[in-house]
Enzyme design. Structure first.
Site, PDB file in Angstrom:
ATOM      1  N   ASP A  92       0.823  -1.208   0.000  1.00 49.58           N
ATOM      2  CA  ASP A  92       0.000   0.000   0.000  1.00 49.58           C
ATOM      3  C   ASP A  92       0.856   1.255   0.000  1.00 49.58           C
ATOM      4  O   ASP A  92       2.027   1.243   0.393  1.00 49.58           O
ATOM      5  CB  ASP A  92      -0.939   0.016   1.204  1.00 49.58           C
ATOM      6  CG  ASP A  92      -0.186   0.015   2.536  1.00 49.58           C
ATOM      7  OD1 ASP A  92       0.694  -0.848   2.713  1.00 49.58           O
ATOM      8  OD2 ASP A  92      -0.474   0.883   3.395  1.00 49.58           O
ATOM      9  N   ASP A 151       7.549   4.654  -1.154  1.00 47.51           N
ATOM     10  CA  ASP A 151       7.206   4.114   0.160  1.00 47.51           C
ATOM     11  C   ASP A 151       5.951   3.264  -0.008  1.00 47.51           C
ATOM     12  O   ASP A 151       4.848   3.792   0.032  1.00 47.51           O
ATOM     13  CB  ASP A 151       6.977   5.261   1.146  1.00 47.51           C
ATOM     14  CG  ASP A 151       6.567   4.807   2.526  1.00 47.51           C
ATOM     15  OD1 ASP A 151       6.686   3.605   2.821  1.00 47.51           O
ATOM     16  OD2 ASP A 151       6.109   5.657   3.310  1.00 47.51           O
ATOM     17  N   GLU A 185       0.067  -1.113   5.668  1.00 45.78           N
ATOM     18  CA  GLU A 185       1.051  -0.603   6.626  1.00 45.78           C
ATOM     19  C   GLU A 185       0.829   0.869   6.917  1.00 45.78           C
ATOM     20  O   GLU A 185       1.012   1.324   8.055  1.00 45.78           O
ATOM     21  CB  GLU A 185       2.470  -0.834   6.076  1.00 45.78           C
ATOM     22  CG  GLU A 185       3.595  -0.515   7.047  1.00 45.78           C
ATOM     23  CD  GLU A 185       4.114   0.917   6.957  1.00 45.78           C
ATOM     24  OE1 GLU A 185       4.993   1.281   7.760  1.00 45.78           O
ATOM     25  OE2 GLU A 185       3.636   1.681   6.080  1.00 45.78           O
ATOM     26  N   HIS A 391       5.350  10.531   0.944  1.00 48.40           N
ATOM     27  CA  HIS A 391       3.990  11.019   1.212  1.00 48.40           C
ATOM     28  C   HIS A 391       3.778  12.409   0.625  1.00 48.40           C
ATOM     29  O   HIS A 391       2.979  13.188   1.142  1.00 48.40           O
ATOM     30  CB  HIS A 391       3.682  11.041   2.718  1.00 48.40           C
ATOM     31  CG  HIS A 391       3.706   9.712   3.379  1.00 48.40           C
ATOM     32  ND1 HIS A 391       3.148   9.479   4.624  1.00 48.40           N
ATOM     33  CD2 HIS A 391       4.214   8.512   2.988  1.00 48.40           C
ATOM     34  CE1 HIS A 391       3.321   8.212   4.962  1.00 48.40           C
ATOM     35  NE2 HIS A 391       3.972   7.610   3.975  1.00 48.40           N
TER      36      HIS A 391
END
Length: 421
Positions: A92, A151, A185, A391
């Site tokens: 994810d 990520d 996660e 992010h």
């Protein structure tokens, strides 16, 4: 067949890049509001792709579980009772930035300086000083409208390439490598469906860190708090002495929280914080979501007590308001579990030395799947994987660092086999 030295191993950087680009183009954002596991069906699409690729490498018994986990084992090339090493990454990506229609941009032989993205956004060296050390490297950015997803698709690609390389080079001596891809996660549920008995691993490593040569040996301990203010809604025309507006109590509560200290934007290093990140509701009920973070687990209870006191005071200020605070445990500092197996870190350091990369032990102002796995009894440090500005629509990855991470994982597996064989 003579053993291949890690210094002689020619890694397929082109194949690693191709993997990474394929993976990041798939939207796999977690959904924090979902009640399913995985929280988004999109993660299953990537999981199916990885399972098929692992099978195509010649790995037998690849499993895509009903919960979306991908589990496979690269078989040992040495005999004897050797430890099983698990390499863990998550499918994810963060829901905190757009993730649909990712258009990766490859910059070969980076010349230095600020990086202008297609939509006009800029990755400025002033805000990302590590770029100064990347001249000549291959970087992957987005077009500036979405996150990249490094990520943790950088970690996914690294593990997949390491597995492929090991299958192509049976002359490399090593024990079993357990490939583990988890879901969710980013919303705190990465290890919910991981069965440690099934993994039967001695040690694990999450490949989910930034940069190059970093071994994360501490994380935050973390809790979440939901504060719910309940009022009474009625038509505004007849509201006098009858309406109780919960949003006013919520506003007073948020205003009473620390602002000059103990917030993410005012802390660094080992400082903890109380972070309000979401407010949702209306007159009848308003929900405030917070996270609590500290390297000292005991401090979480102190933070929760303060939140409770401030919430009750805010409710008391708005007559008729009721308040409820619900604290949820998230994860704990992985340092507390790594002390049981110091080789988990010392061998990672030795592997970096063997591939000619200097390394440092780092603390993480966040958490990883390794935090939860370590707490459950499987020591799991976190290793660097070439991620940067995560992010964010300014996210990028460094292919050269990803190559080093792949070599490091292969050498680390060899060292574990050598130590216990």
């Amino acid at each position: 067949m003579p053993a291949t030295s890690i210094t002689d191993l020619r890694l397929r950087s082109d194949r690693l890049l191709d993997r990474f680009l394929r993976y990041v183009r798939l939207d796999t954002a977690a959904d924090p509001q979902s009640q399913t596991y995985p929280s988004s069906a999109k993660q299953l699409v990537l999981g199916k792709l990885l399972a098929d690729e692992l099978t195509a490498m010649g790995i037998e018994g690849v499993e895509l579980t009903c919960d979306g986990l991908v589990i496979a084992t690269v078989p040992a090339t040495i005999a004897g009772d050797v430890p099983v090493v698990a390499a863990v990454a998550h499918l994810d990506t963060s829901p905190e930035a757009p993730s649909d229609s990712v258009h990766p941009q490859v910059i070969e032989n980076y010349a230095g300086g600020d990086i202008a993205l297609p939509n006009g956004a800029v990755i400025a060296v002033a805000n990302c000083v590590e770029l100064e050390q990347m001249v000549g490297d291959t970087l992957i950015t987005t077009d500036g409208t979405t996150l990249l997803g490094g990520d943790d698709k950088a970690g996914v690609a690294i593990i997949m390439e390491a597995a492929h390389t090991l299958m192509e080079h049976p002359e490399i001596p090593h024990g079993p490598l357990r490939v583990v891809m988890t879901c969710d996660e980013e919303i705190g549920h990465g290890t919910d469906k991981v069965d440690l008995t099934q993994l039967a691993a001695t040690v694990a490593y999450t490949i989910d860190g930034g940069g190059r040569g970093q071994i994360d040996v501490e994380t935050f301990s973390a809790d979440a708090v939901t504060v719910t203010f309940t009022g009474h809604n009625i038509h505004p025309a007849i509201a006098k002495d009858r309406m109780v507006n919960s949003t006013r109590a919520a506003a007073r509560f948020v205003e009473s929280l620390p602002i000059a200290s103990e917030t993410p934007e005012t802390t660094e290093g080992r400082d903890g914080f109380i972070h309000v990140h979401d407010i949702h509701g209306g007159v009848g009920a308003t929900r405030v979501e917070l996270i609590l973070r500290s390297f000292d687990t005991e401090q979480l209870a102190q933070y929760a007590h303060r939140v409770q006191q401030l919430a009750e005071a805010a409710a008391a200020d708005i007559s008729g308001t009721r308040v409820q605070c619900a604290v949820r445990k998230q994860y704990r500092n992985l340092r507390e579990g790594l002390e049981r197996l110091p080789e988990a870190v010392s061998l990672a350091e030795r592997a970096f030395s063997n591939i000619g990369v200097s390394c440092t032990r780092e603390i993480v102002r966040g958490g990883t799947d390794g935090s939860q796995l370590t707490e459950k009894g499987l020591p799991t440090p976190n290793l660097s994987s070439g991620q940067h500005n995560i992010h964010s629509v300014l996210e990028f990855a460094n292919l050269n660092e990803m190559c080093d991470a792949t070599k490091h994982l292969i050498e680390l597996l060899r060292l574990w086999g050598e130590k216990r064989s």
